[in-house]
Design a protein around this motif. Structure first.
Motif, mmCIF file in Angstrom:
data_model
loop_
_atom_site.group_PDB
_atom_site.id
_atom_site.type_symbol
_atom_site.label_atom_id
_atom_site.label_comp_id
_atom_site.label_asym_id
_atom_site.label_seq_id
_atom_site.Cartn_x
_atom_site.Cartn_y
_atom_site.Cartn_z
ATOM 1 N N THR A 178 9.743 0.797 1.698
ATOM 2 C CA THR A 178 9.754 2.222 1.364
ATOM 3 C C THR A 178 11.022 2.630 0.629
ATOM 4 N N ASP A 218 4.890 13.124 1.210
ATOM 5 C CA ASP A 218 3.747 12.346 1.697
ATOM 6 C C ASP A 218 3.769 10.906 1.203
ATOM 7 N N ARG A 219 4.179 10.689 -0.032
ATOM 8 C CA ARG A 219 4.196 9.326 -0.579
ATOM 9 C C ARG A 219 5.248 8.469 0.114
ATOM 10 N N GLN A 221 6.205 8.830 3.131
ATOM 11 C CA GLN A 221 5.787 8.594 4.512
ATOM 12 C C GLN A 221 4.820 7.425 4.640
ATOM 13 N N GLN A 222 4.162 7.072 3.545
ATOM 14 C CA GLN A 222 3.205 5.971 3.604
ATOM 15 C C GLN A 222 3.902 4.658 3.956
ATOM 16 N N ASN A 223 3.281 3.898 4.831
ATOM 17 C CA ASN A 223 3.755 2.574 5.231
ATOM 18 C C ASN A 223 5.044 2.594 6.053
ATOM 19 N N LYS A 226 5.126 3.054 12.545
ATOM 20 C CA LYS A 226 4.438 4.062 13.353
ATOM 21 C C LYS A 226 5.412 4.743 14.305
#
Length: 235
Positions: A178, A218-219, A221-223, A226
């Motif tokens: 990220t 949002d982009r 936050q991807q991957n 958790k």
């Protein structure tokens, strides 16, 4: 008359489950203890790493702990109270690499936490833990540890990188893909700027899981790992 029987059976089932879990984790700790004493510590003593903890400057050392594990020298393997620390600090991170071929949440997380608290931290000195961490931390598919990362990303040995370059590596630890220096330089620099605020004291983490020190789009936050990002901190 039926209800007491059902409750009694339920109580028996719960008791058996608890005993089974205690037995399972007890055995896992026993096995981990002997594996650590017989293999992990002897191998660690023999391993020649490119960096030692003294390879870090005072400011690099302080920044690493401030971001990754603020109470590292004082807690007993886990830290569930320091704001910004999260659950997986340095010791549990090492446990995940040393004791697991494949890590899965749930039971694996409990095992990871117990081994960190009752096996690795009591048996492996803090300086040895930190030395292993700075030499093995995952910083992308082509980089394990700060020395290899400095050579890969900046084409120079670790001792020659600038403070900003060091912070760029530090920014990657939480999510190497990220905040990858090559793939997402803007994200990396945004996180570096936030890290500088934390180090200077201009930003105080708002809670245990305030690991990103601000809202992420949002982009970004991807991957992410958790349960590592909680937008509610920033509302």
């Amino acid at each position: 008359m039926k209800l007491p029987k059902i409750l009694n059976r339920l109580l028996i089932a719960v008791s058996i489950s608890i005993i089974a879990l205690i037995g399972y984790y007890g055995w896992e700790l026993y096995a981990a203890y002997h594996y650590t004493v017989d293999s992990v510590i002897p191998l660690e003593n023999k391993t020649s790493y490119p960096l030692t903890t003294s390879s870090l400057s005072v400011s690099q050392h302080d920044a690493l702990l401030k971001i990754e594990d603020p109470d590292f020298y004082h807690h007993t393997g886990i830290d569930l109270s320091t704001p910004g620390a999260g659950i997986t600090t340095i010791t549990p991170g090492l446990v995940k690499k040393i004791y697991f071929d494949r890590f899965t949440p749930g039971i694996g997380k409990i095992k990871q936490t117990l081994i960190a608290r009752f096996v690795l931290d009591p048996l492996m000195p803090k300086e040895m833990q930190l030395r292993r961490f700075i030499n093995t931390v995952y910083l992308g598919p082509n980089a394990r540890g700060f020395e290899q990362a400095a050579n890969y990303y900046f084409n120079r040995p670790f001792e020659e990188i600038s403070e900003d370059q060091y912070l760029a590596l530090l920014a990657m630890i939480i999510a190497p893909e990220t905040f990858n220096i090559e793939k997402h330089p803007e994200r990396n620099q945004t996180r570096v700027a936030r890290i500088k605020q934390v180090i200077s004291g201009d930003y105080q983490p708002k809670g245990l899981f305030d690991l990103y020190y601000g809202r992420l789009d949002d982009r970004t936050q991807q991957n992410l790992p958790k349960l590592s990002y909680f937008e509610s901190y920033y509302r």
